[in-house]
Motif scaffolding. Structure first.
Motif, mmCIF file in Angstrom:
data_model
loop_
_atom_site.group_PDB
_atom_site.id
_atom_site.type_symbol
_atom_site.label_atom_id
_atom_site.label_comp_id
_atom_site.label_asym_id
_atom_site.label_seq_id
_atom_site.Cartn_x
_atom_site.Cartn_y
_atom_site.Cartn_z
ATOM 1 N N LYS A 237 14.587 -33.912 4.393
ATOM 2 C CA LYS A 237 16.035 -33.786 4.597
ATOM 3 C C LYS A 237 16.392 -34.184 6.027
ATOM 4 C CE LYS A 237 16.430 -28.907 6.047
ATOM 5 N NZ LYS A 237 16.995 -27.591 5.742
ATOM 6 N N GLU A 238 17.643 -34.457 6.270
ATOM 7 C CA GLU A 238 18.117 -34.735 7.627
ATOM 8 C C GLU A 238 18.091 -33.423 8.421
ATOM 9 O OE1 GLU A 238 17.685 -38.272 7.491
ATOM 10 O OE2 GLU A 238 18.569 -37.508 9.353
ATOM 11 N N ARG A 239 17.789 -33.522 9.738
ATOM 12 C CA ARG A 239 17.798 -32.302 10.556
ATOM 13 C C ARG A 239 19.228 -31.786 10.643
ATOM 14 N NH1 ARG A 239 18.877 -30.988 15.804
ATOM 15 N NH2 ARG A 239 17.974 -28.965 16.386
ATOM 16 N N GLU A 240 19.410 -30.502 10.301
ATOM 17 C CA GLU A 240 20.758 -29.923 10.392
ATOM 18 C C GLU A 240 20.993 -29.430 11.815
ATOM 19 O OE1 GLU A 240 20.171 -27.901 6.085
ATOM 20 O OE2 GLU A 240 21.690 -26.940 7.361
ATOM 21 N N GLU A 241 22.126 -29.778 12.375
ATOM 22 C CA GLU A 241 22.489 -29.248 13.699
ATOM 23 C C GLU A 241 22.832 -27.767 13.505
ATOM 24 O OE1 GLU A 241 21.667 -31.986 16.488
ATOM 25 O OE2 GLU A 241 22.423 -29.950 16.776
ATOM 26 N N MET A 242 21.939 -26.892 13.890
ATOM 27 C CA MET A 242 22.223 -25.454 13.730
ATOM 28 C C MET A 242 22.814 -24.943 15.044
ATOM 29 S SD MET A 242 20.351 -24.351 10.868
ATOM 30 C CE MET A 242 18.966 -24.901 9.890
ATOM 31 N N ILE A 243 23.666 -23.929 14.919
ATOM 32 C CA ILE A 243 24.110 -23.303 16.167
ATOM 33 C C ILE A 243 22.868 -22.645 16.746
ATOM 34 C CG2 ILE A 243 26.585 -22.781 15.843
ATOM 35 C CD1 ILE A 243 24.775 -19.893 15.042
ATOM 36 N N SER A 244 22.476 -23.088 17.964
ATOM 37 C CA SER A 244 21.259 -22.457 18.471
ATOM 38 C C SER A 244 21.621 -21.099 19.054
ATOM 39 C CB SER A 244 20.574 -23.300 19.545
ATOM 40 O OG SER A 244 19.476 -22.514 20.024
ATOM 41 N N VAL A 245 21.094 -20.077 18.404
ATOM 42 C CA VAL A 245 21.364 -18.715 18.868
ATOM 43 C C VAL A 245 20.713 -18.482 20.234
ATOM 44 C CG1 VAL A 245 21.615 -17.801 16.538
ATOM 45 C CG2 VAL A 245 19.364 -17.800 17.611
ATOM 46 N N HIS A 246 19.922 -19.461 20.656
ATOM 47 C CA HIS A 246 19.198 -19.312 21.931
ATOM 48 C C HIS A 246 19.959 -19.961 23.086
ATOM 49 C CE1 HIS A 246 15.498 -18.142 19.705
ATOM 50 N NE2 HIS A 246 16.005 -18.918 18.788
ATOM 51 N N GLY A 247 21.145 -20.551 22.804
ATOM 52 C CA GLY A 247 21.880 -21.308 23.831
ATOM 53 C C GLY A 247 21.636 -22.793 23.638
ATOM 54 N N LYS A 248 22.456 -23.640 24.234
ATOM 55 C CA LYS A 248 22.353 -25.101 24.044
ATOM 56 C C LYS A 248 20.974 -25.617 24.424
ATOM 57 C CE LYS A 248 25.340 -28.571 25.053
ATOM 58 N NZ LYS A 248 24.944 -29.293 23.828
ATOM 59 N N ASP A 249 20.448 -25.125 25.533
ATOM 60 C CA ASP A 249 19.114 -25.603 25.967
ATOM 61 C C ASP A 249 17.990 -24.792 25.324
ATOM 62 O OD1 ASP A 249 18.784 -24.035 29.318
ATOM 63 O OD2 ASP A 249 18.986 -23.182 27.302
ATOM 64 N N GLY A 250 18.360 -23.783 24.528
ATOM 65 C CA GLY A 250 17.331 -22.982 23.848
ATOM 66 C C GLY A 250 16.766 -21.882 24.716
#
Ligand code: RIB
Ligand code: CA
Length: 361
Positions: free
Chosen positions: A119-132
């Protein structure tokens, strides 16, 4: 008589009833031999050092896991392979490099999968922040990743020390699946796979029935589970145990702790906020997976299971159905081996105390 699955299941249920004499078709599989096996595995792993490859989609809880691993006497980290998941691949690599640098580890980092198998990678809201890593401008690694590719590193490392190398994976299993597709015979020489993933016997976080690492690439999980490598699985049910979670007080203790604790208290900023918004304390999935390996006395019970991954395009995508050894259902899949040791009981206080002492002593 045509032997359908249903007939077979009924026959098996009848046999179980006769054997158990108590009428329960489902039996607890922690039979003496299973328990001994689990206890033997635990006892053995409590003394020996593990030669390990760490596979991660480096968000902030992954970084906490890397700190436990890099500061543990029990682990010889042969290398770290990164992939997409919590954050895009580049962030996963930089976050791993930065975390290892803070811990004083020179373990090599190898670049892996940028997207799922199918599947295509889904852009998930990163609960860790934009930089993770909490968006705290923490990530300025001095060194870069190695030139080699993650899958080749995994295969070459296992080939060079057959039966001795273990992999601990706390992201999507895409790198492991790609290694299995490229050279299944070499992967069979992997001593054990330790995985943070599945809901265990609990509920999901990506969907009600799917855990994020599986949901990110269920086809990869399906490939890995079908390979039937010896595997220890830590699911979300263990992660949701309240006594294992990080409170506001814990976070401030970390912020006044050692250099690893200070770094992690900042990296956890967004993840902690995500949980606070729903009135919860913060879970530590990936550190708990590493803890199963480095603190085996934390693992009080495992159940041997067979795992079936749902890869259809319906609402069950990413669900892993766990069939416990000894349980009989009306509809049974073809099961050739109960290769999954699913963690079903842990010493929550031991985990939390030891996690906090790594961050504050
Ligand atoms: O479901 C929890 C898992 O998904 C953890 O590994 C976390 O880092 C995310 O990857
Ligand atoms: Ca992860």
């Amino acid at each position: 008589m045509k032997c359908t699955r249903k007939t077979l299941a009924c026959v098996m249920a009848a046999i179980m009833l006769l054997l158990s004499g108590c009428g329960a078709a489902n039996t607890d599989n922690t039979s003496e031999s299973a328990k001994e096996t689990a206890v033997e595995t635990t006892a053995k792993s409590s003394t020996q050092r593990h030669k390990v490859i760490i596979d991660t989609d480096t968000g902030s809880d992954d970084a906490g896991a890397l700190v436990l691993a890099a500061t543990s006497e029990q682990l010889d980290i042969l290398g770290v392979t990164v992939l997409f998941g919590n954050v895009p691949l580049k962030n996963a690599a930089d976050n791993a490099l930065m975390t290892l640098e803070v811990c004083g580890s020179d373990a090599p980092v190898y670049i892996g999968a940028e997207k799922p198998l199918k599947k295509e990678r889904e852009e998930m809201i990163s609960v860790h922040g934009k930089d993770g890593m909490g968006d705290q401008d923490l990530i300025h690694p001095k060194r870069g990743a190695e030139d080699g590719d993650a899958v080749d590193f995994i295969l070459d490392t296992i080939k060079s020390d057959p039966g001795e190398v273990e992999i601990i994976a706390f992201g999507p299993l895409t790198n492991i699946a790609l290694a299995l597709k490229k050279d299944p015979d070499t992967m069979k020489l992997c001593k054990r796979l330790w995985v943070m993933g599945t809901t265990g016997f609990g509920v999901g976080n990506a969907t009600p029935v799917a855990e994020f690492n599986v949901y990110s690439d269920a086809e990869a999980y399906d490939t890995v589970l079908r390979a039937e490598l010896p595997m220890t699985v830590l699911g979300l049910d263990m992660v949701e145990i309240e006594e294992t979670k990080i409170t506001e007080d814990d976070l401030s203790k970390m912020a006044q702790g050692n250099k690893n604790g200070v770094f992690m208290s900042k990296a956890f900023a967004k993840l902690f906020e995500f949980y606070r918004k729903s009135g919860n304390n913060m879970t530590l999935p990936d550190p708990m997976a590493v803890a199963c390996m480095i603190w085996p006395d934390m693992v009080l019970e495992t159940k041997s299971c067979y795992g079936l991954t749902c890869v259809g395009d319906d609402a069950a995508y990413g669900q892993v159905i766990l069939y416990q050894n000894g349980s009989v259902y009306e509809a049974m899949p073809e099961i050739s081996s109960y290769n999954l040791d699913v963690v079903t009981k842990i010493d929550a206080k031991l985990f939390k105390d030891r996690f906090m002492s790594v961050m504050t002593d």
